[in-house]
Design a protein around this motif. Structure first.
Motif, short mmCIF file in Angstrom:
data_model
loop_
_atom_site.label_atom_id
_atom_site.label_comp_id
_atom_site.label_asym_id
_atom_site.label_seq_id
_atom_site.Cartn_x
_atom_site.Cartn_y
_atom_site.Cartn_z
N ALA A 32 105.21 -3.09 26.51
CA ALA A 32 103.83 -3.78 26.86
C ALA A 32 102.87 -2.54 26.56
O ALA A 32 103.12 -1.41 26.95
N TYR A 33 101.92 -2.74 25.99
CA TYR A 33 100.86 -1.69 25.51
C TYR A 33 99.52 -2.34 25.17
O TYR A 33 99.50 -3.61 25.08
N THR A 34 98.48 -1.51 25.29
CA THR A 34 97.17 -1.97 25.13
C THR A 34 96.99 -1.83 23.49
O THR A 34 97.10 -0.81 23.02
N PRO A 35 96.49 -3.01 22.89
CA PRO A 35 96.13 -2.73 21.35
C PRO A 35 95.10 -1.58 21.19
O PRO A 35 94.21 -1.33 21.81
N LEU A 36 95.32 -0.87 20.16
CA LEU A 36 94.28 0.21 19.72
C LEU A 36 93.81 -0.08 18.44
O LEU A 36 94.67 -0.18 17.42
N ALA A 168 112.32 7.17 19.68
CA ALA A 168 113.18 7.08 20.85
C ALA A 168 112.38 8.22 22.02
O ALA A 168 112.29 7.68 23.17
N ALA A 169 111.84 9.29 21.53
CA ALA A 169 110.96 10.11 22.41
C ALA A 169 109.88 9.22 23.06
O ALA A 169 109.55 9.47 24.38
N MET A 170 109.18 8.53 22.37
CA MET A 170 107.82 7.83 22.64
C MET A 170 108.42 6.59 23.54
O MET A 170 107.53 6.11 24.37
N GLU A 171 109.73 6.15 23.51
CA GLU A 171 110.25 4.92 24.49
C GLU A 171 109.67 5.23 25.95
O GLU A 171 110.16 6.14 26.34
N GLY A 172 108.93 4.00 26.23
CA GLY A 172 108.46 3.88 27.77
C GLY A 172 107.28 4.75 28.06
O GLY A 172 106.84 4.81 29.01
N HIS A 173 106.72 5.53 26.85
CA HIS A 173 105.58 6.22 27.07
C HIS A 173 104.20 5.89 26.23
O HIS A 173 103.11 6.62 26.27
N ILE A 174 104.43 4.66 25.49
CA ILE A 174 103.23 4.28 24.72
C ILE A 174 102.28 3.35 25.53
O ILE A 174 102.48 2.47 26.30
N VAL A 175 100.90 3.87 25.72
CA VAL A 175 99.90 3.26 26.53
C VAL A 175 99.07 2.53 25.44
O VAL A 175 98.76 1.28 25.96
N GLN A 176 99.05 2.74 24.19
CA GLN A 176 98.42 2.05 23.28
C GLN A 176 98.82 2.15 21.73
O GLN A 176 99.61 3.16 21.55
#
Length: 187
Positions: A32-36, A168-176
């Motif tokens: 889940a993320y907020t669209p940018l 892989a490093a970004m997984e779980g850290h995407i805000v947008q």
């Protein structure tokens, strides 16, 4: 002679089909993320990428603008891919991460592993090895996707990282997350 030509064509067709099956898919974000909203003054969505941003021109990265960055964003990452590569399906051209949160990523990011003008942002290994490598399709028109990820942390990745490592490093850290697709006709 016709049998030899036919056999060669058949072998090439099998190789082509095998490579098409093994193609890399475009990036699929499952969390889940907020669209940018991502835009560029250089080209609009699904419009032609000007030659200066291509391998046929100055080969410089275009300016990318983001609207309404979330206050939780700590860093930005960009992945630029050719999404119409005839053999690979998707072919990576550029990786950069640990860009400070800002509304504009300037054009003409310098070559090199570390980008001092962007507070030490890191460029990984894509087509252009530690640099932006613009569109230059071998034939026909190709689409290029500029993916922008707004993250809740800086990433601890070596400059030798490739696209799979960055994802892989970004997984779980995407805000947008947002993207901009442009097309380059080639020469």
């Amino acid at each position: 002679m016709l049998k030899i030509i036919g056999a060669i064509v058949a072998v090439l067709a099998v190789i082509f089909l095998f490579l098409r099956i093994k193609q890399q898919p475009d990036i699929a974000i499952e969390e889940a993320y907020t669209p940018l909203k991502v835009s560029s003054p250089a080209f609009g969505p699904n419009q032609a990428i000007p030659e200066q941003y291509s391998g046929d021109g100055m080969d410089i990265s275009p300016e990318l603008n983001m609207s309404e960055l979330d206050r939780r964003v700590v860093s930005l990452a960009v992945i630029m891919d050719d999404i119409d590569h005839p053999l690979m399906g998707v072919y990576n051209h550029w990786l950069i991460w640990n860009i400070p949160p800002q509304q504009t990523i300037p054009e003409a990011i310098p070559k090199g592993e570390k980008v001092s003008t962007l507070s030490g942002a890191v460029q990984g290994i894509g087509y252009g090895k530690h640099r932006y490598r613009g569109p230059k399709p071998p034939f026909g028109s190709h689409r290029y996707n500029y993916h922008v990820f707004a993250l809740d942390q800086k990433l601890n990745l070596e400059a030798s990282a490739k696209k799979a490592d960055l994802l892989a490093a970004m997984e779980g850290h995407i805000v947008q997350y947002g993207f901009l697709v442009g097309e380059y006709p080639g020469k």
